[in-house]
Motif scaffolding. Structure first.
Motif, mmCIF file in Angstrom:
data_model
loop_
_atom_site.group_PDB
_atom_site.id
_atom_site.type_symbol
_atom_site.label_atom_id
_atom_site.label_comp_id
_atom_site.label_asym_id
_atom_site.label_seq_id
_atom_site.Cartn_x
_atom_site.Cartn_y
_atom_site.Cartn_z
ATOM 1 N N LYS A 282 77.007 24.412 14.897
ATOM 2 C CA LYS A 282 76.263 23.166 15.040
ATOM 3 C C LYS A 282 76.477 22.490 16.400
ATOM 4 O O LYS A 282 75.651 21.705 16.836
ATOM 5 N N ASN B 24 79.833 21.649 7.543
ATOM 6 C CA ASN B 24 80.378 21.832 8.892
ATOM 7 C C ASN B 24 79.545 21.064 9.905
ATOM 8 O O ASN B 24 80.056 20.568 10.910
ATOM 9 N N ALA C 52 74.657 34.089 9.112
ATOM 10 C CA ALA C 52 74.344 33.246 7.954
ATOM 11 C C ALA C 52 73.223 32.277 8.309
ATOM 12 O O ALA C 52 73.294 31.573 9.315
ATOM 13 N N SER D 234 70.844 29.101 6.839
ATOM 14 C CA SER D 234 70.860 28.150 5.733
ATOM 15 C C SER D 234 69.919 26.971 5.886
ATOM 16 O O SER D 234 69.176 26.641 4.977
ATOM 17 N N GLY E 55 68.088 26.903 8.830
ATOM 18 C CA GLY E 55 67.041 27.602 9.574
ATOM 19 C C GLY E 55 67.066 27.464 11.089
ATOM 20 O O GLY E 55 66.418 28.242 11.786
ATOM 21 N N GLY E 56 67.806 26.510 11.611
ATOM 22 C CA GLY E 56 67.767 26.267 13.056
ATOM 23 C C GLY E 56 68.389 27.384 13.883
ATOM 24 O O GLY E 56 67.906 27.704 14.972
ATOM 25 N N ASP F 271 84.680 31.888 6.835
ATOM 26 C CA ASP F 271 84.701 30.832 5.809
ATOM 27 C C ASP F 271 84.044 31.322 4.519
ATOM 28 O O ASP F 271 83.274 32.283 4.522
ATOM 29 N N TYR G 112 79.573 30.404 4.355
ATOM 30 C CA TYR G 112 78.571 30.935 5.289
ATOM 31 C C TYR G 112 79.000 32.265 5.924
ATOM 32 O O TYR G 112 78.456 33.321 5.597
ATOM 33 N N GLY H 180 81.190 30.107 12.345
ATOM 34 C CA GLY H 180 82.238 29.094 12.157
ATOM 35 C C GLY H 180 82.495 28.760 10.699
ATOM 36 O O GLY H 180 82.331 29.602 9.821
ATOM 37 N N GLY H 181 82.929 27.533 10.446
ATOM 38 C CA GLY H 181 83.163 27.068 9.077
ATOM 39 C C GLY H 181 84.619 27.072 8.638
ATOM 40 O O GLY H 181 84.919 26.829 7.467
HETATM 41 C C1 LIG Z 1 75.243 25.520 9.136
HETATM 42 C C2 LIG Z 1 75.967 26.782 9.138
HETATM 43 C C3 LIG Z 1 75.279 28.007 9.136
HETATM 44 C C4 LIG Z 1 73.800 28.125 9.029
HETATM 45 O O1 LIG Z 1 73.112 27.726 10.183
HETATM 46 P P1 LIG Z 1 71.656 27.099 10.031
HETATM 47 O O2 LIG Z 1 71.223 26.823 11.401
HETATM 48 O O3 LIG Z 1 71.848 25.855 9.206
HETATM 49 O O4 LIG Z 1 70.789 28.062 9.315
HETATM 50 C C5 LIG Z 1 76.024 29.174 9.196
HETATM 51 N N1 LIG Z 1 77.355 29.131 9.247
HETATM 52 C C6 LIG Z 1 78.067 27.985 9.246
HETATM 53 C C7 LIG Z 1 79.531 28.044 9.274
HETATM 54 C C8 LIG Z 1 77.386 26.770 9.187
HETATM 55 O O5 LIG Z 1 78.077 25.633 9.164
#
Ligand SMILES: *Cc1c(COP(=O)(O)O)cnc(C)c1O
Length: 336
Positions: free
Chosen positions: A53, A81, A189, A191, A193-194, A288, A291, A320-321
Motif C-alpha cells: 500500500k 495492512n 495476492a 484483493s 484490485g489496485g 502473512d 494475503y 507484505g502483511g
Molecule cells: C492489500 C493487500 C494485497 C492486495 O492488494 P490490492 O491492491 O488490494 O489488490 C495483497 N497483499 C497484502 C499484504 C495486502 O495488504
C-alpha cells in the motif's frame, strides 16, 4: 510510449523505500522441484513494517495538499495492512488519520490494529462492513465539523492509487533487464484490485512481458460488481490518466485465479499454513496468513500441478502483511 514520462505529471509523496529488492528463492525452488522463483520484496517498502500500500499512498497522499486536505480517511478490515500504512503515511506528513474498520472494538489491540493505535489513528468501528463502506458518511461528518478530509477508498484502489503499481512495473522491468531473466508470470495476492490494475498498466507502459496473474484471496463479491470487472475498471481508469485511453484493456486482459479462496477472507487453512512454513524454513522469509501466504500457497499448487516449465522462471510479488502474523497466532501455530 515513454513510461516514466507518462507518470511524471502526478505529484508523489515519497513514502516507500524504493526500489524494493528482487531476489531469488533457490531453496524454495529446489524443495518444489520446479522453476526458478524470483521474489519482489514489497514486504520491504518501509513505512511501518512495509507492504504494497505504500506505493499507492505515494500518489494518493501526493494528491491531498493540492486539495487543501488536513486529514486522511480510509477503511478496511480490522487487520487491514492498508489502514496501518495509511496511518503511518498520515503521521509522516503531519495529517490527521481516521480509519473505518470492520468489526467491533476487541478487548486487546493486536497486529495491525495495535500499530494503527501507536501511529495515532482514530478508529471508528463499522460492524459487518469491512470494505470502507462508512468512509463517505464519516467524511461528511468531519466536513461538518470544519475538517478537510481526503477520502482514500478501500485498499487505496482508485485509478490514481493504482499508478503506484505502474511505477512498480517500471522498477521491475529495469531490475529484470539487469538479471537477464524473463519470468513467464508475475503471481501476487489480489484483493481490492489496485495492485493488479497498476501492474497491467505498467506492463503496457514499460513493455513488461510476464503474464500479470492475480490470485483472488476474497470470495465475497464487491459492491455488487464482479471482482474481475472491478480490476478492469480501475485498470482502464488508470490507463486513461496516463494517456493510454479509456478502453486500453478488455475482460481478457484480467487474469485472475479464483480457486484458492478456501474458507473465505482471512480464514487460514492448510494451503496458507503449509506455504508460510515452507517459505520460512527454506528461505527465512515471512509471509502473512491473509494475503501473501494464500497467494504463495496458490503458486506452490500451480508449480506442483506442472503449470510452469521446469527450466523456466516465475516471479512472486510479496505484497507484505507481516503484522497480521501476530493477530493469527492460534491458526498459524497449528501444525507449524
Ligand atoms: C492489500 C493487500 C494485497 C492486495 O492488494 P490490492 O491492491 O488490494 O489488490 C495483497 N497483499 C497484502 C499484504 C495486502 O495488504
Amino acid at each position: 510510449m515513454n513510461g516514466a514520462a507518462a507518470l511524471q505529471p502526478f505529484p508523489r509523496e515519497s513514502l516507500a523505500l524504493l526500489p524494493t529488492p528482487l531476489v531469488g528463492l533457490p531453496r524454495l525452488a529446489a524443495a518444489l522441484g520446479g522453476p526458478r522463483i524470483l521474489m519482489k520484496r514489497d514486504d520491504q517498502t518501509g513505512l511501518a513494517t512495509g507492504g504494497n500500500k505504500a506505493r499507492k499512498l505515494e500518489f494518493l497522499v501526493g494528491d491531498a495538499p493540492a486539495r487543501g486536505c488536513d486529514a486522511l480517511i480510509t477503511g478496511g478490515a480490522q487487520q487491514s495492512n492498508h489502514c496501518r500504512q495509511t496511518a503511518a503515511a498520515a503521521a509522516a506528513c503531519g495529517l490527521e488519520c481516521h480509519l473505518v474498520l470492520g468489526g467491533d472494538e476487541p478487548g486487546r489491540a493486536e497486529g495491525n490494529l495495535l500499530l494503527d493505535r501507536l501511529l495515532g489513528a482514530r478508529v471508528h468501528w463499522a460492524g459487518s462492513h469491512r470494505k470502507g463502506e462508512g468512509i463517505p458518511a464519516l467524511a461528511e461528518e468531519l466536513r461538518a465539523a470544519g475538517r478537510r478530509p481526503y477520502e482514500i477508498p478501500y485498499g487505496g484502489s482508485s485509478p490514481l492509487g493504482a499508478l503506484g503499481f505502474a511505477v512498480a512495473a517500471g522498477e521491475l522491468a529495469a531490475q529484470l533487464e539487469e538479471t537477464g531473466l524473463r519470468p513467464s508470470a508475475i503471481v501476487f495476492a489480489s484483493s481490492s484490485g489496485g495492485t493488479q490494475a497498476g501492474l497491467m498498466v505498467g506492463a503496457r507502459l514499460f513493455g513488461l512481458a510476464p503474464q500479470v496473474t492475480g490470485i483472488c484471496i476474497d470470495k465475497a463479491a464487491d459492491e455488487g460488481l464482479d471482482f474481475s470487472d472491478r480490476v478492469l475498471a480501475i485498470a482502464n481508469g488508470a490507463a486513461a490518466l496516463v494517456g493510454l485511453g479509456e478502453r486500453a484493456f478488455g475482460p481478457e486482459d484480467v487474469v485472475l485465479r479464483r480457486e484458492f479462496t478456501g474458507g473465505g477472507y482471512g480464514v487460514v487453512g492448510e494451503l496458507e499454513r503449509r506455504a508460510i512454513g515452507l517459505l520460512a524454513r527454506t528461505e527465512g522469509v515471512l509471509a502473512d496468513p491473509v494475503y501473501s501466504g494464500r497467494a504463495l500457497g496458490a503458486l506452490v499448487s500451480m508449480i506442483e500441478a506442472g503449470e510452469f516449465e521446469k527450466d523456466g522462471t516465475v516471479l512472486f510479488w510479496h505484497t507484505g502483511g507481516t503484522p497480521a502474523i501476530f493477530a493469527y497466532s492460534d491458526s498459524l501455530a497449528e501444525g507449524n
